[in-house]
Design a protein around this motif. Structure first.
Motif, PDB file in Angstrom:
ATOM      1  N   PRO A  20      36.275  58.659  29.781  1.00 21.11           N
ATOM      2  CA  PRO A  20      37.545  58.811  29.067  1.00 21.11           C
ATOM      3  C   PRO A  20      37.787  57.584  28.194  1.00 21.11           C
ATOM      4  CG  PRO A  20      37.926  58.301  31.372  1.00 21.11           C
ATOM      5  CD  PRO A  20      36.455  58.501  31.214  1.00 21.11           C
ATOM      6  N   PRO A  21      38.550  57.741  27.128  1.00 21.82           N
ATOM      7  CA  PRO A  21      38.807  56.583  26.264  1.00 21.82           C
ATOM      8  C   PRO A  21      39.648  55.527  26.980  1.00 21.82           C
ATOM      9  CG  PRO A  21      40.140  58.455  25.593  1.00 21.82           C
ATOM     10  CD  PRO A  21      39.211  58.945  26.656  1.00 21.82           C
ATOM     11  N   GLN A  22      39.285  54.289  26.758  1.00 20.98           N
ATOM     12  CA  GLN A  22      40.017  53.170  27.353  1.00 20.98           C
ATOM     13  C   GLN A  22      41.341  53.003  26.635  1.00 20.98           C
ATOM     14  OE1 GLN A  22      37.815  49.473  27.716  1.00 20.98           O
ATOM     15  NE2 GLN A  22      39.670  48.311  27.353  1.00 20.98           N
ATOM     16  N   LYS A  23      42.431  52.903  27.390  1.00 20.37           N
ATOM     17  CA  LYS A  23      43.758  52.749  26.797  1.00 20.37           C
ATOM     18  C   LYS A  23      44.145  51.281  26.639  1.00 20.37           C
ATOM     19  CE  LYS A  23      45.621  57.164  28.145  1.00 20.37           C
ATOM     20  NZ  LYS A  23      45.395  57.833  26.907  1.00 20.37           N
ATOM     21  N   CYS A  24      43.754  50.458  27.614  1.00 20.41           N
ATOM     22  CA  CYS A  24      44.127  49.050  27.592  1.00 20.41           C
ATOM     23  C   CYS A  24      43.312  48.312  28.641  1.00 20.41           C
ATOM     24  CB  CYS A  24      45.625  48.890  27.857  1.00 20.41           C
ATOM     25  SG  CYS A  24      46.206  49.732  29.352  1.00 20.41           S
ATOM     26  N   THR A  25      43.581  47.033  28.800  1.00 23.56           N
ATOM     27  CA  THR A  25      42.908  46.244  29.835  1.00 23.56           C
ATOM     28  C   THR A  25      43.960  45.521  30.664  1.00 23.56           C
ATOM     29  OG1 THR A  25      42.671  44.327  28.380  1.00 23.56           O
ATOM     30  CG2 THR A  25      40.812  45.862  28.480  1.00 23.56           C
ATOM     31  N   ALA A  26      43.575  45.179  31.878  1.00 29.29           N
ATOM     32  CA  ALA A  26      44.461  44.428  32.770  1.00 29.29           C
ATOM     33  C   ALA A  26      43.623  43.389  33.502  1.00 29.29           C
ATOM     34  CB  ALA A  26      45.135  45.371  33.765  1.00 29.29           C
ATOM     35  N   THR A  27      44.278  42.347  33.965  1.00 30.79           N
ATOM     36  CA  THR A  27      43.599  41.264  34.679  1.00 30.79           C
ATOM     37  C   THR A  27      44.022  41.273  36.138  1.00 30.79           C
ATOM     38  OG1 THR A  27      43.589  39.942  32.662  1.00 30.79           O
ATOM     39  CG2 THR A  27      43.202  38.778  34.714  1.00 30.79           C
ATOM     40  N   ALA A  28      43.029  41.215  37.015  1.00 32.46           N
ATOM     41  CA  ALA A  28      43.281  41.166  38.455  1.00 32.46           C
ATOM     42  C   ALA A  28      42.542  39.966  39.035  1.00 32.46           C
ATOM     43  CB  ALA A  28      42.793  42.443  39.123  1.00 32.46           C
ATOM     44  N   ILE A  29      43.056  39.426  40.116  1.00 35.22           N
ATOM     45  CA  ILE A  29      42.380  38.353  40.830  1.00 35.22           C
ATOM     46  C   ILE A  29      41.560  39.005  41.944  1.00 35.22           C
ATOM     47  CG2 ILE A  29      42.630  36.230  42.173  1.00 35.22           C
ATOM     48  CD1 ILE A  29      43.602  35.964  39.285  1.00 35.22           C
ATOM     49  N   ILE A  30      40.245  38.920  41.811  1.00 35.09           N
ATOM     50  CA  ILE A  30      39.342  39.527  42.793  1.00 35.09           C
ATOM     51  C   ILE A  30      38.360  38.454  43.246  1.00 35.09           C
ATOM     52  CG2 ILE A  30      37.588  41.295  43.189  1.00 35.09           C
ATOM     53  CD1 ILE A  30      39.072  42.977  41.090  1.00 35.09           C
ATOM     54  N   GLY A  31      38.342  38.197  44.524  1.00 33.78           N
ATOM     55  CA  GLY A  31      37.469  37.158  45.053  1.00 33.78           C
ATOM     56  C   GLY A  31      37.816  35.782  44.524  1.00 33.78           C
TER      57      GLY A  31
END
Length: 74
Positions: A20-31
């Motif tokens: 599917p087309p990407q709508k936006c991006t987000a930042t998460a803290i992982i590890g």
């Protein structure tokens, strides 16, 4: 031999699925590290905004509170 051919054909066809087309991006803290996650959908359910997030969230609806920032509007 026939099984190998069918297995290869199946792998090739599944690789051709469109994303599917990407709508936006987000930042998460992982590890302990900031990770940019592609977001493919945004919805509000029971007064909570959720993002349809790709990897590493496994293509699931995830609460906006799991992210530190985003380019998503809503």
């Amino acid at each position: 031999m026939k099984f190998i051919f069918v297995a290869i054909l199946t792998a090739l066809l599944s690789a051709c699925q469109s994303m599917p087309p990407q709508k936006c991006t987000a930042t998460a803290i992982i590890g302990g590290q900031e990770t940019t996650v592609s977001v493919y959908g945004v919805r509000t359910q029971t007064n909570q905004t959720q993002y349809y997030a790709g990897n590493p969230f496994g293509w699931k609806w995830v609460s906006k509170s799991n992210f530190t920032k985003s380019t998503c509007e809503r």
